[in-house]
Write a protein that holds these residues in place. Structure first.
Motif, PDB file in Angstrom:
ATOM      1  N   PRO A   1     -40.729 -51.213  22.259  1.00 16.43           N
ATOM      2  CA  PRO A   1     -40.842 -51.134  23.725  1.00 16.43           C
ATOM      3  C   PRO A   1     -40.836 -49.697  24.221  1.00 16.43           C
ATOM      4  CG  PRO A   1     -39.216 -52.775  23.077  1.00 16.43           C
ATOM      5  CD  PRO A   1     -39.585 -52.038  21.839  1.00 16.43           C
ATOM      6  N   GLU A   2     -41.793 -49.347  25.075  1.00 18.04           N
ATOM      7  CA  GLU A   2     -41.957 -47.972  25.540  1.00 18.04           C
ATOM      8  C   GLU A   2     -40.713 -47.424  26.219  1.00 18.04           C
ATOM      9  OE1 GLU A   2     -43.871 -48.032  29.907  1.00 18.04           O
ATOM     10  OE2 GLU A   2     -45.213 -48.869  28.389  1.00 18.04           O
ATOM     11  N   ASN A   3     -40.522 -46.102  26.052  1.00 13.18           N
ATOM     12  CA  ASN A   3     -39.428 -45.367  26.705  1.00 13.18           C
ATOM     13  C   ASN A   3     -38.038 -45.873  26.349  1.00 13.18           C
ATOM     14  OD1 ASN A   3     -40.784 -43.322  28.059  1.00 13.18           O
ATOM     15  ND2 ASN A   3     -41.238 -44.586  29.832  1.00 13.18           N
ATOM     16  N   THR A   4     -37.917 -46.481  25.170  1.00  9.70           N
ATOM     17  CA  THR A   4     -36.593 -46.914  24.703  1.00  9.70           C
ATOM     18  C   THR A   4     -36.183 -46.058  23.505  1.00  9.70           C
ATOM     19  OG1 THR A   4     -37.504 -48.571  23.167  1.00  9.70           O
ATOM     20  CG2 THR A   4     -36.998 -49.294  25.422  1.00  9.70           C
TER      21      THR A   4
ATOM     22  N   PRO B   1     -48.305 -56.145  24.662  1.00 14.42           N
ATOM     23  CA  PRO B   1     -49.217 -55.258  25.391  1.00 14.42           C
ATOM     24  C   PRO B   1     -50.324 -54.638  24.549  1.00 14.42           C
ATOM     25  CG  PRO B   1     -47.112 -54.176  25.023  1.00 14.42           C
ATOM     26  CD  PRO B   1     -46.931 -55.597  24.617  1.00 14.42           C
ATOM     27  N   PHE B   2     -50.124 -54.591  23.216  1.00 19.79           N
ATOM     28  CA  PHE B   2     -51.144 -54.013  22.344  1.00 19.79           C
ATOM     29  C   PHE B   2     -51.641 -55.068  21.372  1.00 19.79           C
ATOM     30  CE2 PHE B   2     -48.702 -50.325  23.723  1.00 19.79           C
ATOM     31  CZ  PHE B   2     -49.715 -49.443  24.078  1.00 19.79           C
TER      32      PHE B   2
ATOM     33  N   SER C   1     -52.623 -30.257  19.815  1.00 21.48           N
ATOM     34  CA  SER C   1     -51.809 -31.476  19.789  1.00 21.48           C
ATOM     35  C   SER C   1     -52.424 -32.535  20.688  1.00 21.48           C
ATOM     36  CB  SER C   1     -50.365 -31.180  20.230  1.00 21.48           C
ATOM     37  OG  SER C   1     -50.341 -30.718  21.573  1.00 21.48           O
ATOM     38  N   VAL C   2     -52.042 -33.783  20.439  1.00 21.25           N
ATOM     39  CA  VAL C   2     -52.481 -34.894  21.279  1.00 21.25           C
ATOM     40  C   VAL C   2     -51.287 -35.786  21.582  1.00 21.25           C
ATOM     41  CG1 VAL C   2     -54.831 -34.886  20.327  1.00 21.25           C
ATOM     42  CG2 VAL C   2     -53.101 -36.426  19.354  1.00 21.25           C
ATOM     43  N   THR C   3     -51.297 -36.338  22.774  1.00 23.32           N
ATOM     44  CA  THR C   3     -50.315 -37.358  23.129  1.00 23.32           C
ATOM     45  C   THR C   3     -50.939 -38.704  22.801  1.00 23.32           C
ATOM     46  OG1 THR C   3     -49.474 -35.994  24.926  1.00 23.32           O
ATOM     47  CG2 THR C   3     -48.953 -38.337  25.007  1.00 23.32           C
ATOM     48  N   THR C   4     -50.212 -39.546  22.073  1.00 27.75           N
ATOM     49  CA  THR C   4     -50.816 -40.774  21.563  1.00 27.75           C
ATOM     50  C   THR C   4     -49.851 -41.954  21.552  1.00 27.75           C
ATOM     51  OG1 THR C   4     -51.941 -41.751  19.627  1.00 27.75           O
ATOM     52  CG2 THR C   4     -50.241 -40.099  19.190  1.00 27.75           C
ATOM     53  N   ASP C   5     -50.437 -43.146  21.692  1.00 27.41           N
ATOM     54  CA  ASP C   5     -49.683 -44.389  21.530  1.00 27.41           C
ATOM     55  C   ASP C   5     -49.615 -44.791  20.060  1.00 27.41           C
ATOM     56  OD1 ASP C   5     -49.263 -44.860  24.291  1.00 27.41           O
ATOM     57  OD2 ASP C   5     -51.278 -45.686  24.486  1.00 27.41           O
TER      58      ASP C   5
END
Length: 366
Positions: free
Chosen positions: A77-80, A155-156, A305-309
């Motif tokens: 879960p995101e941001n946890t 969600p994915f 750099s890259v921000t990635t899921d």
């Protein structure tokens, strides 16, 4: 290019068939000219192609570092806390997140304006599900579950399978307090990028929200953080913090404000000359890059750099997709064109022979 030529080869059959069956010379000419025009366009189209992944051997730069977008949101879960620990496990060099402040002044991680997507607010406090997240005191926020939604909503689509133990851990995640997040980042020696969410006008910290967040930052990290958004306000409050621009402004403008980092949307690859910034020692991060082919373009372009899921996927890549030298590209292009023209010629030759055979038969029948 190859796929397009396969389509043109398949299209050659009905084109040749109709060309040799039609007696009207004008229609024949229109059919042939239309097809040949399309064919010639495809033959020479590669001359207009540009790809940063066509380069001489030895000129490819280092692989871009991976920054976990809200942690590793495809795995947890995101941001946890679990999400950020997953990002660490898969080699992320940093974290990206979003920060807001509770009604009683506790900064915490939350991307959305409300809590209804990523918590169980609808079942715990159903009458308040549409209320801004910043209008809740921390004693209410810390009671909410921030993990169950991930396993219920999925969600994915491409989420990797996880063990029952990990799922149980994920289902019991709570909203992550900024101070705890910073302790984890410091412990793992990870850089951080984050957005500060503006507060509602009725919020007690409406005019001091940046100061309150920076108090926590300076308490936990000192000046070891990279801040994105609200640059002007932060410069006044904490000039020692490294500033990052979210827009591809001129190099002169960046130097004027002592900015040496850009945080850009990946779409900027299409119309921004990344290399001019790199030559001026301005580092570039792209967001949000998830697909290997897009990551490959960023890598070939020299992005740092890259921000990635998908930290877990991009971390496994050892070289960009479609990486080739100009000579290899030229060879592939010429071979594809020759093979396509050969097969198309065979098809037209076959139909021409059939027509001649029919004409000979008709002659003998007469």
């Amino acid at each position: 290019h190859v796929v397009t030529f396969v389509a043109m080869i398949l299209l050659a059959w009905p084109v040749a068939l109709n060309f040799f069956r039609i007696d009207n010379k004008v229609l024949q000419a229109l059919i042939l000219l239309g097809y040949l025009g399309s064919l010639l366009f495809l033959l020479f189209m590669p001359l207009g192609f540009y790809s940063p992944c066509i380069m001489e051997k030895g000129t490819l730069g280092p692989k871009p570092a991976l920054i976990g977008h809200r942690g590793a949101p495809m795995l947890a879960p995101e941001n946890t806390e679990m999400s950020f620990k997953k990002a660490v496990h898969h080699g992320a060099v940093g974290f990206e997140t979003d920060v807001t402040i509770s009604f009683d002044g506790v900064p915490f991680l939350m991307h959305d304006k409300t809590l209804k997507r990523t918590t169980n607010i609808a079942s715990v406090f159903p009458g308040f599900k549409d209320i801004n997240a910043a209008l809740f005191p921390w004693e209410y926020l810390e009671k909410l579950n921030a993990g169950n939604w991930f396993f219920e909503e999925k969600p994915f689509f491409q989420r990797p399978a996880i063990s029952p133990e990990e799922e149980e851990l994920g289902r019991n995640q709570s909203i992550f307090k900024l101070s705890d997040f910073l302790k984890l980042a410091k412990q793992e020696n990870k850089l951080i990028l984050f957005d500060l969410n503006r507060l509602p006008w009725s919020h007690p910290y409406n005019t001091t929200w940046i100061n309150r967040t920076l108090e926590v930052l300076q308490s936990e990290l000192g000046n070891k953080s990279h801040l994105v958004r609200d640059r002007e306000e932060v410069i006044n409050v904490a000039p020692g913090f490294q500033q990052t621009s979210g827009k591809a402004v001129s190099i002169e403008e960046l130097r004027k404000h002592n900015i040496v980092k850009l945080n850009l949307n990946y779409r900027d690859l299409c119309h921004v000359d990344i290399r001019k910034y790199l030559k001026s020692n301005i580092t570039v991060n792209l967001w949000v890059v998830n697909e290997p082919w897009l990551f490959s373009l960023a890598w070939c372009s020299g992005v740092q750099s890259v921000t990635t899921d998908s930290v877990h996927t991009l971390g496994k890549l050892h070289q960009p997709s479609f990486l080739m030298t100009p000579k290899e590209y030229m060879t592939m292009w010429i071979v594809t064109d020759v093979v396509a023209v050969f097969f198309i010629s065979l098809i037209f030759g076959f139909h021409s022979s059939i027509l001649s055979w029919h004409q000979i038969n008709l002659h003998f029948l007469k």
